[in-house]
Design a protein around this motif. Structure first.
Motif, PDB file in Angstrom:
ATOM      1  N   ALA A 103       0.853  -1.184   0.000  1.00 26.41           N
ATOM      2  CA  ALA A 103       0.000   0.000   0.000  1.00 26.41           C
ATOM      3  C   ALA A 103       0.888   1.233   0.000  1.00 26.41           C
ATOM      4  CB  ALA A 103      -0.902  -0.006   1.228  1.00 26.41           C
ATOM      5  N   PRO A 104       0.462   2.308  -0.647  1.00 29.23           N
ATOM      6  CA  PRO A 104       1.290   3.515  -0.725  1.00 29.23           C
ATOM      7  C   PRO A 104       1.698   4.057   0.648  1.00 29.23           C
ATOM      8  CG  PRO A 104      -0.633   3.727  -2.131  1.00 29.23           C
ATOM      9  CD  PRO A 104      -0.807   2.460  -1.350  1.00 29.23           C
ATOM     10  N   GLU A 105       0.864   3.877   1.644  1.00 34.02           N
ATOM     11  CA  GLU A 105       1.174   4.423   2.966  1.00 34.02           C
ATOM     12  C   GLU A 105       2.091   3.521   3.793  1.00 34.02           C
ATOM     13  OE1 GLU A 105      -2.566   1.956   3.331  1.00 34.02           O
ATOM     14  OE2 GLU A 105      -1.882   3.481   1.934  1.00 34.02           O
ATOM     15  N   TYR A 106       2.431   2.334   3.287  1.00 35.06           N
ATOM     16  CA  TYR A 106       3.264   1.404   4.046  1.00 35.06           C
ATOM     17  C   TYR A 106       4.674   1.968   4.260  1.00 35.06           C
ATOM     18  CZ  TYR A 106       6.218  -2.570   5.128  1.00 35.06           C
ATOM     19  OH  TYR A 106       7.146  -3.393   5.708  1.00 35.06           O
ATOM     20  N   LYS A 107       5.147   1.862   5.482  1.00 34.03           N
ATOM     21  CA  LYS A 107       6.518   2.241   5.842  1.00 34.03           C
ATOM     22  C   LYS A 107       7.266   0.965   6.178  1.00 34.03           C
ATOM     23  CE  LYS A 107       5.594   6.702   5.878  1.00 34.03           C
ATOM     24  NZ  LYS A 107       5.050   7.038   4.610  1.00 34.03           N
ATOM     25  N   PRO A 108       8.374   0.674   5.482  1.00 36.69           N
ATOM     26  CA  PRO A 108       9.104  -0.587   5.695  1.00 36.69           C
ATOM     27  C   PRO A 108       9.441  -0.835   7.167  1.00 36.69           C
ATOM     28  CG  PRO A 108       9.996   0.605   3.831  1.00 36.69           C
ATOM     29  CD  PRO A 108       9.011   1.528   4.492  1.00 36.69           C
ATOM     30  N   ASP A 109       9.217  -2.082   7.560  1.00 35.88           N
ATOM     31  CA  ASP A 109       9.586  -2.511   8.897  1.00 35.88           C
ATOM     32  C   ASP A 109       9.988  -3.982   8.840  1.00 35.88           C
ATOM     33  OD1 ASP A 109       7.234  -4.096   8.885  1.00 35.88           O
ATOM     34  OD2 ASP A 109       6.085  -2.585   9.937  1.00 35.88           O
ATOM     35  N   ALA A 110      10.340  -4.552   9.971  1.00 37.36           N
ATOM     36  CA  ALA A 110      10.820  -5.929  10.022  1.00 37.36           C
ATOM     37  C   ALA A 110       9.726  -6.940   9.681  1.00 37.36           C
ATOM     38  CB  ALA A 110      11.387  -6.222  11.408  1.00 37.36           C
ATOM     39  N   ASN A 111       8.469  -6.557   9.802  1.00 35.92           N
ATOM     40  CA  ASN A 111       7.356  -7.451   9.534  1.00 35.92           C
ATOM     41  C   ASN A 111       6.743  -7.174   8.154  1.00 35.92           C
ATOM     42  OD1 ASN A 111       5.557  -9.496  10.082  1.00 35.92           O
ATOM     43  ND2 ASN A 111       4.170  -8.194  11.240  1.00 35.92           N
ATOM     44  N   TRP A 112       7.578  -6.910   7.162  1.00 32.81           N
ATOM     45  CA  TRP A 112       7.105  -6.507   5.843  1.00 32.81           C
ATOM     46  C   TRP A 112       6.191  -7.544   5.187  1.00 32.81           C
ATOM     47  CZ3 TRP A 112       8.275  -9.605   1.773  1.00 32.81           C
ATOM     48  CH2 TRP A 112       9.325 -10.503   1.959  1.00 32.81           C
ATOM     49  N   ALA A 113       6.460  -8.834   5.391  1.00 35.21           N
ATOM     50  CA  ALA A 113       5.666  -9.875   4.724  1.00 35.21           C
ATOM     51  C   ALA A 113       4.197  -9.826   5.141  1.00 35.21           C
ATOM     52  CB  ALA A 113       6.253 -11.247   4.994  1.00 35.21           C
ATOM     53  N   ALA A 114       3.933  -9.394   6.364  1.00 36.62           N
ATOM     54  CA  ALA A 114       2.554  -9.299   6.838  1.00 36.62           C
ATOM     55  C   ALA A 114       1.813  -8.139   6.185  1.00 36.62           C
ATOM     56  CB  ALA A 114       2.525  -9.137   8.356  1.00 36.62           C
ATOM     57  N   HIS A 115       2.560  -7.217   5.588  1.00 38.38           N
ATOM     58  CA  HIS A 115       1.957  -6.040   4.965  1.00 38.38           C
ATOM     59  C   HIS A 115       1.875  -6.138   3.442  1.00 38.38           C
ATOM     60  CE1 HIS A 115       2.004  -3.908   8.765  1.00 38.38           C
ATOM     61  NE2 HIS A 115       3.224  -4.375   8.947  1.00 38.38           N
ATOM     62  N   GLN A 116       2.614  -7.082   2.864  1.00 41.46           N
ATOM     63  CA  GLN A 116       2.603  -7.194   1.409  1.00 41.46           C
ATOM     64  C   GLN A 116       1.262  -7.754   0.942  1.00 41.46           C
ATOM     65  OE1 GLN A 116       5.767  -9.501  -0.397  1.00 41.46           O
ATOM     66  NE2 GLN A 116       5.676  -8.184  -2.185  1.00 41.46           N
ATOM     67  N   ARG A 117       0.748  -7.166  -0.115  1.00 42.85           N
ATOM     68  CA  ARG A 117      -0.498  -7.620  -0.713  1.00 42.85           C
ATOM     69  C   ARG A 117      -0.159  -8.422  -1.971  1.00 42.85           C
ATOM     70  NH1 ARG A 117      -3.747  -1.858  -0.510  1.00 42.85           N
ATOM     71  NH2 ARG A 117      -3.859  -1.742   1.752  1.00 42.85           N
ATOM     72  N   TRP A 118      -0.783  -9.584  -2.105  1.00 45.95           N
ATOM     73  CA  TRP A 118      -0.583 -10.412  -3.288  1.00 45.95           C
ATOM     74  C   TRP A 118      -1.871 -10.395  -4.115  1.00 45.95           C
ATOM     75  CZ3 TRP A 118       3.950 -12.002  -4.953  1.00 45.95           C
ATOM     76  CH2 TRP A 118       5.009 -11.949  -4.050  1.00 45.95           C
ATOM     77  N   TYR A 119      -1.715 -10.034  -5.374  1.00 45.74           N
ATOM     78  CA  TYR A 119      -2.850  -9.845  -6.271  1.00 45.74           C
ATOM     79  C   TYR A 119      -2.867 -10.887  -7.386  1.00 45.74           C
ATOM     80  CZ  TYR A 119      -3.520  -5.195  -4.293  1.00 45.74           C
ATOM     81  OH  TYR A 119      -3.769  -4.142  -3.445  1.00 45.74           O
ATOM     82  N   ALA A 120      -4.061 -11.373  -7.698  1.00 45.08           N
ATOM     83  CA  ALA A 120      -4.310 -12.077  -8.956  1.00 45.08           C
ATOM     84  C   ALA A 120      -4.756 -10.993  -9.930  1.00 45.08           C
ATOM     85  CB  ALA A 120      -5.394 -13.132  -8.790  1.00 45.08           C
ATOM     86  N   ILE A 121      -4.174 -10.995 -11.127  1.00 48.81           N
ATOM     87  CA  ILE A 121      -4.417  -9.911 -12.085  1.00 48.81           C
ATOM     88  C   ILE A 121      -4.678 -10.513 -13.464  1.00 48.81           C
ATOM     89  CG2 ILE A 121      -3.416  -7.858 -13.181  1.00 48.81           C
ATOM     90  CD1 ILE A 121      -1.359  -7.967 -10.714  1.00 48.81           C
ATOM     91  N   LEU A 122      -5.730 -10.047 -14.100  1.00 50.10           N
ATOM     92  CA  LEU A 122      -5.974 -10.403 -15.494  1.00 50.10           C
ATOM     93  C   LEU A 122      -6.378  -9.145 -16.243  1.00 50.10           C
ATOM     94  CD1 LEU A 122      -6.123 -12.538 -17.725  1.00 50.10           C
ATOM     95  CD2 LEU A 122      -8.542 -12.836 -17.132  1.00 50.10           C
ATOM     96  N   HIS A 123      -5.446  -8.656 -17.072  1.00 51.29           N
ATOM     97  CA  HIS A 123      -5.736  -7.510 -17.938  1.00 51.29           C
ATOM     98  C   HIS A 123      -6.210  -8.060 -19.278  1.00 51.29           C
ATOM     99  CE1 HIS A 123      -3.774  -4.808 -15.154  1.00 51.29           C
ATOM    100  NE2 HIS A 123      -2.621  -5.437 -15.269  1.00 51.29           N
TER     101      HIS A 123
END
Length: 153
Positions: A37-57
């Motif tokens: 997310a644009p507002e995310y500030k890197p920290d040690a728990n980054w994996a909990a904040h990463q978003r995984w998307y399925a995308i079909l353009h």
């Protein structure tokens, strides 16, 4: 070298562009990509904040963006995306994997940029810039001259 109107993208089975091709309605580019997310500030728990998307353009036969399906089950959740993408791909009539060529486009979902975005990566004389690169976001596939469909990551 300036960006061409249609940017070739090479199909590479078992790699990042393995789910691209043509279907009865035009062209498609499917994949799974992580983003923050644009507002995310890197920290040690980054994996909990990463978003995984399925995308079909989806694109028309001339490579113009028509629509996109973009789905994320939530921050830090890295399951379900492949199944969702597989469902979307299976629903494309006449689907055939292969090389495509698309026009630049850009959309925003959850404050995150998705698309094939023109950029300037070259070194030019003072005061001059040229859009010489196209970056597929959010996964960061970079396309440039000689515009042969290969990409940098």
């Amino acid at each position: 070298m300036a960006i061409p109107d249609l940017i070739p993208i090479r199909h590479e089975p078992t790699y990042r562009t393995d789910t691209i091709g043509r279907y009865d309605g035009g062209l498609f580019f499917g994949w799974i990509s992580g983003a923050f997310a644009p507002e995310y500030k890197p920290d040690a728990n980054w994996a909990a904040h990463q978003r995984w998307y399925a995308i079909l353009h989806r694109f028309d036969h001339d490579g113009r963006h028509v629509t996109s399906d973009i789905w994320c089950p939530g921050d830090g959740i890295r399951h379900g995306q492949q199944e969702r993408l597989d469902e979307w791909l299976a629903a494309l009539p006449g689907r055939a994997f292969g090389d495509i060529a698309n026009r630049p486009f850009q959309i925003e979902v959850d404050g995150i940029v998705f698309g094939l975005v023109p950029e300037c990566h070259g070194e030019y004389p003072a005061g001059h810039e040229e859009l010489d690169w196209a970056e597929f976001y959010p996964g960061r596939l970079g396309f440039c001259a000689p515009w042969n469909g290969r990409y940098d990551t």
